[in-house]
Design an enzyme around this catalytic site. Structure first.
Site, mmCIF file in Angstrom:
data_model
loop_
_atom_site.group_PDB
_atom_site.id
_atom_site.type_symbol
_atom_site.label_atom_id
_atom_site.label_comp_id
_atom_site.label_asym_id
_atom_site.label_seq_id
_atom_site.Cartn_x
_atom_site.Cartn_y
_atom_site.Cartn_z
ATOM 1 N N ARG A 373 -5.721 -2.810 7.408
ATOM 2 C CA ARG A 373 -4.713 -3.002 6.359
ATOM 3 C C ARG A 373 -4.464 -4.469 6.063
ATOM 4 O O ARG A 373 -3.349 -4.962 6.204
ATOM 5 C CB ARG A 373 -3.421 -2.337 6.822
ATOM 6 C CG ARG A 373 -3.145 -1.067 6.041
ATOM 7 C CD ARG A 373 -1.964 -0.325 6.516
ATOM 8 N NE ARG A 373 -1.278 0.285 5.386
ATOM 9 C CZ ARG A 373 -0.432 1.303 5.486
ATOM 10 N NH1 ARG A 373 -0.179 1.815 6.647
ATOM 11 N NH2 ARG A 373 0.150 1.785 4.428
ATOM 12 N N GLU A 743 -1.182 -2.258 1.397
ATOM 13 C CA GLU A 743 -1.244 -3.202 2.514
ATOM 14 C C GLU A 743 -0.099 -4.214 2.525
ATOM 15 O O GLU A 743 0.008 -5.012 3.463
ATOM 16 C CB GLU A 743 -2.601 -3.919 2.486
ATOM 17 C CG GLU A 743 -3.727 -2.955 2.771
ATOM 18 C CD GLU A 743 -5.068 -3.483 2.300
ATOM 19 O OE1 GLU A 743 -5.985 -3.548 3.112
ATOM 20 O OE2 GLU A 743 -5.194 -3.842 1.128
HETATM 21 N N1 MCN Z 1 1.102 3.782 -5.463
HETATM 22 C C1 MCN Z 1 2.107 4.085 -6.360
HETATM 23 N N2 MCN Z 1 2.568 3.107 -7.205
HETATM 24 C C2 MCN Z 1 2.062 1.842 -7.164
HETATM 25 C C3 MCN Z 1 1.057 1.526 -6.233
HETATM 26 C C4 MCN Z 1 0.578 2.531 -5.397
HETATM 27 O O1 MCN Z 1 2.577 5.219 -6.379
HETATM 28 N N3 MCN Z 1 2.503 0.905 -7.992
HETATM 29 C C5 MCN Z 1 0.534 4.828 -4.595
HETATM 30 C C6 MCN Z 1 -0.912 5.132 -5.001
HETATM 31 O O2 MCN Z 1 -1.012 6.009 -6.026
HETATM 32 C C7 MCN Z 1 -1.517 5.632 -3.703
HETATM 33 C C8 MCN Z 1 -0.773 4.803 -2.655
HETATM 34 O O3 MCN Z 1 0.450 4.361 -3.267
HETATM 35 O O4 MCN Z 1 -1.241 7.000 -3.549
HETATM 36 C C9 MCN Z 1 -1.573 3.567 -2.194
HETATM 37 O O5 MCN Z 1 -2.132 2.958 -3.336
HETATM 38 P P1 MCN Z 1 -2.850 1.535 -3.373
HETATM 39 O O6 MCN Z 1 -1.889 0.477 -3.073
HETATM 40 O O7 MCN Z 1 -3.611 1.486 -4.637
HETATM 41 O O8 MCN Z 1 -3.866 1.546 -2.137
HETATM 42 P P2 MCN Z 1 -5.166 2.452 -1.933
HETATM 43 O O9 MCN Z 1 -4.920 3.806 -2.412
HETATM 44 O O10 MCN Z 1 -6.361 1.715 -2.384
HETATM 45 O O11 MCN Z 1 -5.168 2.557 -0.369
HETATM 46 C C10 MCN Z 1 -5.751 1.554 0.437
HETATM 47 C C11 MCN Z 1 -4.770 0.936 1.388
HETATM 48 C C12 MCN Z 1 -5.528 0.252 2.450
HETATM 49 S S1 MCN Z 1 -6.668 -0.898 1.998
HETATM 50 C C13 MCN Z 1 -5.381 0.592 3.766
HETATM 51 S S2 MCN Z 1 -6.239 -0.314 4.908
HETATM 52 C C14 MCN Z 1 -4.518 1.681 4.140
HETATM 53 C C15 MCN Z 1 -3.448 1.959 3.149
HETATM 54 O O12 MCN Z 1 -3.909 1.965 1.901
HETATM 55 N N4 MCN Z 1 -5.007 2.715 4.840
HETATM 56 C C16 MCN Z 1 -4.249 3.869 4.960
HETATM 57 N N5 MCN Z 1 -2.584 2.953 3.462
HETATM 58 C C17 MCN Z 1 -2.989 3.987 4.268
HETATM 59 N N6 MCN Z 1 -2.243 5.101 4.399
HETATM 60 C C18 MCN Z 1 -2.702 6.137 5.141
HETATM 61 N N7 MCN Z 1 -1.931 7.242 5.265
HETATM 62 N N8 MCN Z 1 -3.909 6.091 5.758
HETATM 63 C C19 MCN Z 1 -4.695 4.999 5.692
HETATM 64 O O13 MCN Z 1 -5.881 4.979 6.292
HETATM 65 CU CU1 CUM Z 2 -8.509 -4.733 5.226
HETATM 66 S S1 CUM Z 2 -8.236 -2.756 5.691
HETATM 67 MO MO1 CUM Z 2 -8.037 -1.706 3.945
HETATM 68 O O1 CUM Z 2 -8.708 -2.922 2.986
HETATM 69 O O2 CUM Z 2 -9.233 -0.585 3.985
#
Ligand code: MCN
Ligand code: CUM
Length: 789
Positions: A373, A743
């Site tokens: 993360r 993150e």
């Molecule tokens: N979201 C939202 N409104 C926003 C931004 C995000 O509702 N303005 C919601 C999104 O729709 C999504 C969630 O929040 O359902 C996370 O969105 P986002 O920030 O786009 O991140 P990703 O979906 O790309 O997730 C990756 C990120 C990373 S890199 C790691 S590491 C991590 C994390 O998410 N690993 C996780 N959170 C985690 N959560 C769980 N349960 N498990 C992991 O392995």
């Molecule tokens: Cu640097 S952990 Mo997340 O980016 O999958």
């Protein structure tokens, strides 16, 4: 907070819909890799090295082959015959699949036992006898660059040292000038230690090669199925596995956190064995293997410096990093950014001059670098700048909140050009910090602290005001192994108005099945519950780069909105045809088009979609489908203001986190409940490196805490009550104004905790302790600073 424009029944943006996927998760109906059982399936177990650096003298498999059920033992020499004993890493480095002569880190894969049951495979593993000739490993990254250090990567022709790469950003000369003439300079050496994601599900796969059709199905725990398919095709193309014959399926994932981005040797061995034996092969790591051998995170040694005025203006910063990548650089950063997004280290402050540089080195530790993360190294950058800001505040004798307010980039200064080359899209840092201070009751806490200090009690208040950088990325700068970092959405609406939508990303617990449906519901007015979201099958999903670095919302989320808008354009044409008016006479509200001034003359989205299959205008293509590959114009820059309050027991050093207030700004929010869940989870994973987690090695290369008996992972007992809130500055370039958030809490959390602890200890002249800040380290620092005299 996002205003809801849709009804609760439609469930678009801003609704806290319960997570669709939880119905199966909480009833034990999730479908994980280890749930897959195929006819004739074999099981693989891996023999691992007890030494960090050793020559392999002999591998004796005789006894192992006698174990009932054992089919074969595969060594590096076996793979060498097919040129499958090496593989590329995602950072264009190389990595052994299985060694042919030397092992480079403890727990490295040495050979694989294949058997008819997992128990037979484990018994076979115990029976393999290997003779090693141990050598003195290089464990200290600083010593790795000594001319006297052995060159570890003798496999690389002409390599004469252990240096991997140098990277830099900003203006070196200008920074030196500002530092030379500054009134106040603070400098701190810090180590952001090696840690591990410890996802509940470990890594594993089922490789299923079908000899008749020359087809490989690879079920595996990966955050980036399409990229992996391409890597497999590139590595195994020469044995006849071409990309159309490879299907990668990533089923439900029990936590990824970055640890499921890299390609591990186990995957490749399983494929090779399935290819040779013609049967499906399952490999599932156990807990210790996962902790000891899989991709680590952090391990940055940083010298951080800040220059400023006595009045508290920050003028410049300088960062020098030594990155310990272990045996090979198997981080998964974009190619042009070997140190990830570390250059966000200038933070939320409006000074013009900075220089950051990093050098990466090889040691005899497991490879990796960006799991946990981190948003590609933003965790390290934020720890450095936010600790430094507190040191500067201490030095000029100002309150850390005042220093931040004084130096913030102002909301009217966006888009803001950072001294290391980023263009921050939007933010309102003053408002975020003010809100956090109001919620926590900052002034009253400072008063309480002064009273406690007078009584000799240790109470600390720590602030972290961070800027994140997520959404990799614009294709002109961002690629992994040459593949541009766009992402995709494909929406297919069936005649009755229900839809299936597929994405190039892959949820590991983030709730994509719910939130992507909400984006489409917002744009098309089709209820979110009628939209099925699918990810992770490369045969059906459009190509994408996967889920990490909080990129899903900024990239695939945007693609969902754009693809929906293409469909809305088509819907407008069909509605005009059905209502016998021109397109300009129509107005949209979520779920229907109606004639301007005559709202009773309307066609719902469901009626329009039905017409797309039954009664569409002449000359228009039938059906109701759209795809978008979204190439973002910029990254998104979420931010946050976190305040932590700690009480420390002076006699034992025990730290109690009393309050933690987190105000996040991720632009427009799709699902507030899911964002809150992301922040809660991420904050728990922030106290982890701040107070507990660190992978420790001795000089011989032995991992000293390679099981969960010794590697401390915080549980509900250690977690305080998280107090969360938001401000909202929409991203101006994102179709729905959203920024990533996944993150932010792990990025912003640790320095808030560290700053609170140091604040508590500051009356004794303590200015810094490296994370994880354990009771022992606190007690030791207090002792060294005369607290017990
Ligand atoms: N979201 C939202 N409104 C926003 C931004 C995000 O509702 N303005 C919601 C999104 O729709 C999504 C969630 O929040 O359902 C996370 O969105 P986002 O920030 O786009 O991140 P990703 O979906 O790309 O997730 C990756 C990120 C990373 S890199 C790691 S590491 C991590 C994390 O998410 N690993 C996780 N959170 C985690 N959560 C769980 N349960 N498990 C992991 O392995
Ligand atoms: Cu640097 S952990 Mo997340 O980016 O999958």
């Amino acid at each position: 907070m996002t205003q809801c424009k849709t009804s609760k029944e439609i469930g678009g943006m801003g609704h806290s819909l319960k997570r669709k996927e939880d119905a199966r998760f909480i009833q034990g109906k999730g479908h994980y890799v280890d749930d897959i059982r195929l006819p004739g399936m074999l099981y693989m177990d891996i023999v691992r090295s007890p030494y960090a650096y050793a020559k392999i003298k002999n591998i004796n498999i005789e006894e192992a082959m006698k174990v009932p059920g054992v089919i074969t033992v595969v060594t590096g020499k076996d793979l060498e015959k097919y040129n499958l004993h090496w593989m590329p890493t995602l950072m264009s480095d190389t990595q052994m699949v299985l060694p042919t002569d030397t092992v480079m880190y403890q727990a490295q894969e040495v050979c694989a036992v294949i058997a008819t049951s997992k128990y037979a495979a484990r018994d076979g593993r115990e029976a393999v006898k290997i003779e090693y000739e141990p050598m003195k490993p290089v464990m200290d990254p600083f010593k790795s660059l000594d001319p006297s250090a052995p060159v570890l990567r003798t496999d690389k022709p002409g390599k004469t040292n252990n240096h991997i790469w140098h990277w830099q950003a900003g203006d070196k000369n200008k920074t030196e000038q500002v530092f030379a003439s500054a009134d106040v300079v603070v400098k701190q050496q810090m180590h952001i230690p090696r840690i591990h994601v410890v996802s509940i599900e470990t890594c594993g796969c089922v490789a299923d090669y079908d000899k008749v059709n020359h087809h490989l199905t690879m079920y595996m725990t990966t955050q980036a199925p399409h990229a992996i398919r391409t890597v497999i095709a590139l590595v195994a193309g020469h044995v006849g596995l071409s990309e159309e014959k490879i299907r990668v399926v990533s089923p439900d994932i029990g936590g990824g956190f970055g640890g499921k981005v890299p390609v591990y040797p186990g995957y490749v061995i399983a494929i090779a064995v399935s290819f040779l034996v013609g049967k499906p092969v399952k490999w599932i790591e156990d807990r210790s293997e996962n902790l000891q051998a899989d991709s680590f995170a952090r391990d940055y040694h940083i010298t951080a410096e800040m220059a400023g005025t006595k009045a508290g203006r920050i003028l410049a910063t300088r960062f020098k990093v030594l990155a310990d990548h272990g045996y090979t650089d198997a981080a998964a950063n974009p190619s042009k950014f070997p140190a990830g997004m570390f250059s966000i280290c200038t933070g939320s402050y409006d000074y013009a001059t900075a220089f950051a540089e990093a050098d990466a080195v090889y040691t005899n530790k497991p490879p990796g670098g960006v799991a946990y993360r981190c948003s590609f190294r933003v965790t390290e950058a934020v720890q450095a700048i936010e600790r430094l800001t507190d040191l500067f505040a201490m030095k000029v004798g100002k309150d850390p909140a005042d220093i931040r307010m004084q130096n913030f980039i102002k909301k009217e200064d966006f888009p803001w050009h950072s001294p290391t080359g980023w263009v921050y899209d939007s933010g309102n840092y003053q408002a975020g910090l003010q809100k956090a201070m109001d919620v926590v009751g900052y002034a009253a806490l400072r008063k309480e602290q002064a009273e406690k200090r007078a009584r000799g009690e240790l109470m600390g208040i720590g602030i972290s005001t961070f800027t994140e950088i997520v959404g990799a990325g614009p294709s002109k700068d961002f690629d992994i192994l040459g593949i541009k970092m766009f992402d995709s959405a494909e929406i297919r609406v069936h005649p009755t108005g229900k839809a299936i939508a597929r994405f190039g990303t892959k949820s590991q617990g983030q709730g994509h099945e719910t939130t992507y449906a909400q984006i489409i519901a917002e744009e098309l007015g089709i209820p979110a519950e009628n939209i099925q979201v699918e990810e992770g099958d490369t045969d059906t999903a459009p190509y994408g780069l996967g889920t990490y670095a909080s990129r899903s919302t900024p990239t695939a989320g945007a693609a969902a909105a754009i693809a929906s808008r293409k469909l809305r354009d088509k819907a407008r044409k069909i509605a005009a045809y059905l209502l016998e008016v021109s397109e300009e006479d129509l107005e949209w509200e979520p779920g229907k088009f109606f004639v301007k001034g005559a709202p009773e003359k309307a066609k719902t989205i469901q009626e329009i979609v039905f017409a797309a299959y039954t009664n569409h205008p002449q000359g228009m293509e039938a059906g109701f489908e759209a795809t978008n590959y979204y190439d973002p114009p910029n990254l998104t820059f979420p931010s946050g203001a976190y305040i932590c309050v700690v009480d420390i027991d002076k006699e034992t050093g025990a730290i109690h986190v009393r309050r933690f207030v987190a105000i996040d700004d991720c632009g427009n929010i799709i699902n507030p409940m899911i964002v809150q869940g992301q922040v809660h989870g991420g904050l728990t994973q922030a106290i982890a490196p701040a107070m507990y987690e660190e992978l420790i090695y001795d000089e011989e290369g032995n991992i000293l805490n390679g099981t969960l008996m010794d590697y401390l992972v915080p549980t509900a007992v250690e977690s305080p009550k998280w107090e969360t809130g938001h401000i909202c500055t929409p991203s101006p370039h994102h179709p729905i104004g959203a920024k990533g958030v996944g993150e932010s809490p792990t990025v912003g959390g640790p320095p808030a905790i560290a700053n609170a602890i140091i604040d508590a200890l500051s009356p004794f002249g303590i200015t810094h302790i490296d994370i994880p800040i354990t009771p022992y380290k606190v007690w030791k620092a207090l002792k060294e600073h005369g607290a017990y005299d």
